[in-house]
Design a protein around this motif. Structure first.
Motif, PDB file in Angstrom:
ATOM      1  N   THR A 197      -2.522   6.750   0.292  1.00  9.42           N
ATOM      2  CA  THR A 197      -3.299   5.560   0.679  1.00  9.42           C
ATOM      3  C   THR A 197      -3.062   4.373  -0.267  1.00  9.42           C
ATOM      4  OG1 THR A 197      -5.163   6.548  -0.469  1.00  9.42           O
ATOM      5  CG2 THR A 197      -5.155   6.722   1.928  1.00  9.42           C
ATOM      6  N   ASN A 198      -2.331   4.608  -1.368  1.00  7.55           N
ATOM      7  CA  ASN A 198      -1.968   3.458  -2.213  1.00  7.55           C
ATOM      8  C   ASN A 198      -0.760   2.731  -1.628  1.00  7.55           C
ATOM      9  OD1 ASN A 198      -3.977   3.962  -4.106  1.00  7.55           O
ATOM     10  ND2 ASN A 198      -2.704   5.507  -5.107  1.00  7.55           N
ATOM     11  N   ARG A 199       0.189   3.517  -1.127  1.00  9.67           N
ATOM     12  CA  ARG A 199       1.377   2.888  -0.530  1.00  9.67           C
ATOM     13  C   ARG A 199       1.091   2.410   0.891  1.00  9.67           C
ATOM     14  NH1 ARG A 199       6.043   5.477   0.708  1.00  9.67           N
ATOM     15  NH2 ARG A 199       5.303   7.543   0.141  1.00  9.67           N
ATOM     16  N   PHE A 200       0.418   3.264   1.675  1.00  7.70           N
ATOM     17  CA  PHE A 200       0.068   2.899   3.048  1.00  7.70           C
ATOM     18  C   PHE A 200      -1.335   2.303   3.007  1.00  7.70           C
ATOM     19  CE2 PHE A 200       3.478   5.886   3.532  1.00  7.70           C
ATOM     20  CZ  PHE A 200       4.208   5.368   4.587  1.00  7.70           C
ATOM     21  N   ARG A 201      -1.374   0.963   2.934  1.00  7.20           N
ATOM     22  CA  ARG A 201      -2.660   0.276   2.793  1.00  7.20           C
ATOM     23  C   ARG A 201      -2.601  -1.027   3.581  1.00  7.20           C
ATOM     24  NH1 ARG A 201       0.384  -1.680  -1.427  1.00  7.20           N
ATOM     25  NH2 ARG A 201       0.047  -3.914  -1.635  1.00  7.20           N
ATOM     26  N   PRO A 202      -3.754  -1.600   3.910  1.00  8.41           N
ATOM     27  CA  PRO A 202      -3.733  -2.862   4.649  1.00  8.41           C
ATOM     28  C   PRO A 202      -3.082  -3.955   3.811  1.00  8.41           C
ATOM     29  CG  PRO A 202      -5.897  -1.813   4.768  1.00  8.41           C
ATOM     30  CD  PRO A 202      -5.115  -1.053   3.745  1.00  8.41           C
ATOM     31  N   MET A 203      -2.205  -4.716   4.447  1.00  8.78           N
ATOM     32  CA  MET A 203      -1.538  -5.831   3.775  1.00  8.78           C
ATOM     33  C   MET A 203      -1.623  -7.046   4.699  1.00  8.78           C
ATOM     34  SD  MET A 203       1.705  -3.648   2.182  1.00  8.78           S
ATOM     35  CE  MET A 203       2.803  -4.182   3.360  1.00  8.78           C
ATOM     36  N   ASP A 204      -1.237  -8.196   4.186  1.00  8.80           N
ATOM     37  CA  ASP A 204      -1.334  -9.425   4.972  1.00  8.80           C
ATOM     38  C   ASP A 204      -0.370  -9.369   6.184  1.00  8.80           C
ATOM     39  OD1 ASP A 204      -2.344 -12.296   4.992  1.00  8.80           O
ATOM     40  OD2 ASP A 204      -0.172 -12.529   5.186  1.00  8.80           O
ATOM     41  N   GLN A 205      -0.955  -9.431   7.385  1.00  8.28           N
ATOM     42  CA  GLN A 205      -0.133  -9.244   8.585  1.00  8.28           C
ATOM     43  C   GLN A 205       0.907 -10.362   8.747  1.00  8.28           C
ATOM     44  OE1 GLN A 205      -1.949  -9.533  12.536  1.00  8.28           O
ATOM     45  NE2 GLN A 205      -0.815  -7.716  13.160  1.00  8.28           N
ATOM     46  N   ALA A 206       0.466 -11.609   8.514  1.00  7.31           N
ATOM     47  CA  ALA A 206       1.379 -12.742   8.702  1.00  7.31           C
ATOM     48  C   ALA A 206       2.577 -12.624   7.755  1.00  7.31           C
ATOM     49  CB  ALA A 206       0.627 -14.042   8.467  1.00  7.31           C
ATOM     50  N   GLN A 377      -8.747   7.574   4.349  1.00 10.11           N
ATOM     51  CA  GLN A 377      -9.023   7.825   2.931  1.00 10.11           C
ATOM     52  C   GLN A 377      -9.609   9.216   2.683  1.00 10.11           C
ATOM     53  OE1 GLN A 377     -10.905   4.019   2.483  1.00 10.11           O
ATOM     54  NE2 GLN A 377      -9.539   3.485   0.789  1.00 10.11           N
ATOM     55  N   THR A 378     -10.012   9.900   3.752  1.00 12.52           N
ATOM     56  CA  THR A 378     -10.515  11.273   3.586  1.00 12.52           C
ATOM     57  C   THR A 378      -9.372  12.285   3.696  1.00 12.52           C
ATOM     58  OG1 THR A 378     -10.952  11.615   5.943  1.00 12.52           O
ATOM     59  CG2 THR A 378     -12.730  10.626   4.647  1.00 12.52           C
ATOM     60  N   LEU A 379      -8.166  11.800   4.021  1.00 13.06           N
ATOM     61  CA  LEU A 379      -7.031  12.714   4.227  1.00 13.06           C
ATOM     62  C   LEU A 379      -5.856  12.287   3.333  1.00 13.06           C
ATOM     63  CD1 LEU A 379      -7.263  12.824   8.126  1.00 13.06           C
ATOM     64  CD2 LEU A 379      -7.511  14.813   6.642  1.00 13.06           C
ATOM     65  N   THR A 380      -5.948  12.601   2.059  1.00 12.16           N
ATOM     66  CA  THR A 380      -4.895  12.150   1.140  1.00 12.16           C
ATOM     67  C   THR A 380      -4.025  13.332   0.696  1.00 12.16           C
ATOM     68  OG1 THR A 380      -6.254  12.530  -0.811  1.00 12.16           O
ATOM     69  CG2 THR A 380      -6.430  10.351   0.233  1.00 12.16           C
ATOM     70  N   TRP A 381      -2.790  13.021   0.279  1.00 14.76           N
ATOM     71  CA  TRP A 381      -1.906  14.077  -0.235  1.00 14.76           C
ATOM     72  C   TRP A 381      -2.491  14.730  -1.486  1.00 14.76           C
ATOM     73  CZ3 TRP A 381       1.157  16.050   2.999  1.00 14.76           C
ATOM     74  CH2 TRP A 381       1.932  15.309   3.885  1.00 14.76           C
ATOM     75  N   ASP A 382      -3.265  13.968  -2.270  1.00 12.10           N
ATOM     76  CA  ASP A 382      -3.865  14.577  -3.467  1.00 12.10           C
ATOM     77  C   ASP A 382      -4.840  15.680  -3.069  1.00 12.10           C
ATOM     78  OD1 ASP A 382      -2.587  13.322  -5.626  1.00 12.10           O
ATOM     79  OD2 ASP A 382      -3.704  11.485  -5.229  1.00 12.10           O
ATOM     80  N   ALA A 383      -5.637  15.414  -2.031  1.00  8.99           N
ATOM     81  CA  ALA A 383      -6.567  16.446  -1.559  1.00  8.99           C
ATOM     82  C   ALA A 383      -5.788  17.646  -1.026  1.00  8.99           C
ATOM     83  CB  ALA A 383      -7.480  15.868  -0.474  1.00  8.99           C
ATOM     84  N   THR A 384      -4.690  17.376  -0.305  1.00 11.18           N
ATOM     85  CA  THR A 384      -3.862  18.475   0.224  1.00 11.18           C
ATOM     86  C   THR A 384      -3.351  19.334  -0.936  1.00 11.18           C
ATOM     87  OG1 THR A 384      -3.090  16.975   1.954  1.00 11.18           O
ATOM     88  CG2 THR A 384      -1.856  19.017   1.678  1.00 11.18           C
TER      89      THR A 384
END
Ligand code: UDP
Length: 420
Positions: A197-206, A377-384
Motif C-alpha cells: 500500500t506504500n507503492r500502490f497508493r492514490p496519486m494525482d490523476q491529472a 489497507q486491511t490486505l497487505t503483504w506484511d500481514a500475509t
C-alpha cells in the motif's frame, strides 16, 4: 525455524508479470520471499532457469536468494514442465548437497511445484506447505473447454491430501480444496495475499495522465495476463455499448504483443468497431503500474474465474473502484456496492449498467474509490508474511511433536520416478 526452501518451478520472481505464464504467482513469490527474509528467515527460491543469461544464484533481497536450476531448455513457460520435474529435483538435490544446506520447511506454489514439494517432504523429512494458485477442477467448472495436462487433477488431489498444510487465499478456495480434492479441513489455512500500500497508493490523476499522454476522456483499465479465462472479450463487448460525453478509452495492460490471444482480442475489437477506443499496451513492469491505476477512472476484471485477483486489489489500493465478476476470491477484494460492483453474469449487459453508473457519477466513483483504498489497507503483504511465518512455524512444531521431523520416509530414487 531458520531456513525455508520455496519451490516455484515456473514462477520466477524476476520474470515480468502480465506475460504468458507469469502473473500473480510471480508477484506473490517475490513479495512474500522478501518479507519472510525481512522477518529473519533464510529464504531460497528454487525456480527453472528462464533465460540462458540468468546467473545460477542471485540475491533477491537481504536473506533471500533465487536459485535458477537447469531443467530442459531455458524458458519461463509452464508447458512441458511436468516432464522436467525429475530433472529439476535432481538439480535441486545436487545444489543443496554441494552447499551443504538443510532446510526446515518447504513452501511450494502451483501443483507442478507441489509435486516437487511432496518429493522434498519425503526425502528431507521436513514439513511441506503448499498453495495451488489455481486448480484444474475449479477452472474446468468455471469455463468448460479449459485444457490442461491430463494428470493435473489427480496429482493436485495427491498434493492436497499429502502435504502437511495447504494455504488457501479465501474461504471459497478452502471449500474447493476440501470438497473437490478431499483435503482435511484442519490442514487448510486461509491466508489472503496482499498489496504494497506504500507503492500502490492514490496519486494525482491529472499528473499520472500527463505522464501517460492521456487527455480528458474517461478511462477504463484492465490489468492481467491475456487468456480466455480472463473474459476480456466480455469487456470489449461492454465497451461497444458504453459512451461518455468526454470520450471513453479502454487500456488493456498485459499479454505478449502479437500473441494469439492478443491477436484474437484485437480482432474482436475490430469486428465491434471499437478499435480506436481500445489500446493494447502489452505487459508493463509491475513497478510502473501505480501510474496506470491512478490515471484510470474505473478498473474492470471480467474473469470467468479468479482465485484472488491481485490486480483488483492493486487498483483498490490506488483508490479506484473495481467492477469485477462475482467469482472465486474476488468478493473478498471487491465489496459489492461499497468499493465497486460484483457482476454475477458472464455477459456484457450488467457490466455496461454498472460501468455507466460509475462513469457518469463522479461523487459515487470517488466515494467508492476511498472505500476501496480503506479496504485494501486491511490486505497487505506484511500481514500475509506475518501469517505465513506463523503457519511455517506451526507446521515445523507439529512435525517435531509427531517425531516425524527430519525422518525421510523414502529413498530419493523412487520419489523422483513417481513424479515422472
Ligand atoms: N501485472 C503486471 N504487469 C502487467 C499485467 C499484470 O505486473 O502488464 C501483474 C498485476 O499487477 C498483478 C499480477 O500481474 O500483480 C496479476 O495477478 P492477478 O492475481 O490479477 O492474476 P493472475 O496472474 O494470478 O491470474
Amino acid at each position: 525455524m531458520q531456513r525455508l526452501a520455496i519451490i516455484s518451478v515456473h514462477g520466477c520472481p524476476y520474470v515480468q508479470a502480465g506475460e504468458k505464464d507469469a502473473g500473480g504467482m510471480n508477484i506473490y513469490v517475490l513479495e512474500t520471499a522478501k518479507r519472510l527474509a525481512a522477518r529473519g528467515l533464510q529464504v531460497d527460491v528454487f525456480t527453472r532457469r528462464h533465460d540462458p543469461k540468468d546467473e545460477q544464484v542471485t540475491q533477491l533481497a537481504p536473506g533471500a536468494r533465487v536459485v535458477h536450476l537447469d531443467a530442459g531448455p531455458a524458458s519461463p513457460a509452464k508447458e512441458g514442465v511436468y516432464d522436467l520435474l525429475p530433472e529439476f529435483c535432481q538439480r535441486l538435490s545436487a545444489f543443496t548437497s554441494e552447499e551443504g544446506i538443510r532446510y526446515d520447511a518447504v513452501s511450494s506454489h502451483y501443483w507442478l511445484s507441489g509435486l516437487v514439494g511432496l518429493h522434498l517432504q519425503r526425502v528431507w523429512g521436513v514439513p511441506h506447505v503448499t498453495s495451488f494458485h489455481t486448480m484444474a477442477e475449479i477452472k474446468r467448472r468455471a469455463r468448460p473447454g479449459e485444457k490442461d495436462v491430463p494428470q493435473r487433477a489427480d496429482r493436485e488431489r495427491e498434493v492436497a491430501t499429502v502435504s502437511d498444510m495447504v494455504v488457501a487465499w479465501t474461504t471459497h478456495e478452502k471449500e474447493a480444496i476440501v470438497n473437490y480434492y478431499g483435503a482435511a479441513a484442519d490442514n487448510v489455512a486461509i491466508i489472503p495475499p496482499g498489496v504494497d500500500t506504500n507503492r500502490f497508493r492514490p496519486m494525482d490523476q491529472a499528473e499520472c495522465r500527463r505522464k501517460l499522454g492521456i487527455g480528458d476522456e474517461r478511462v477504463l483499465l484492465y490489468v492481467g495476463r491475456l487468456e480466455r479465462l480472463k473474459g476480456v472479450d466480455i469487456l470489449l463487448k461492454a465497451m461497444q455499448q458504453l459512451e461518455h460525453p468526454s470520450g471513453l478509452k479502454l487500456l488493456i495492460l498485459g499479454g505478449n504483443m502479437g500473441s494469439p490471444e492478443m491477436t484474437r482480442l484485437k480482432g474482436i475489437a475490430r469486428d465491434l468497431d471499437i478499435e480506436k477506443k481500445v489500446q493494447f499496451l502489452g505487459s508493463v513492469p509491475h513497478t510502473d503500474l501505480p501510474v496506470y491505476y491512478n490515471a484510470a477512472d474505473v478498473c474492470v476484471l471480467p474473469s470467468y474465474y479468479e482465485s484472488f485477483g491481485l490486480a483488483a486489489l492493486e487498483a483498490a489500493a490506488c483508490g479506484k473502484p473495481v467492477v469485477a465478476s462475482r467469482v472465486g476470491g474476488l468478493p473478498s477484494v471487491v465489496l459489492d456496492g461499497r468499493t465497486g460492483y460484483l457482476i454475477a453474469w458472464r455477459c456484457p449487459g450488467p457490466f455496461v449498467e454498472r460501468l455507466d453508473l460509475l462513469l457518469t457519477n463522479d461523487r459515487m466513483r470517488r466515494g467508492m474509490g476511498a472505500a476501496a483504498r480503506e479496504h485494501a489497507q486491511t490486505l497487505t503483504w506484511d500481514a500475509t508474511a506475518d501469517r505465513l511465518l506463523d503457519a511455517f512455524n506451526s507446521a515445523v512444531a507439529r512435525a517435531v511433536a509427531s517425531g516425524m521431523y527430519r525422518h525421510p520416509v523414502a529413498p530419493e530414487e523412487p520419489c523422483l520416478t513417481s513424479i515422472g
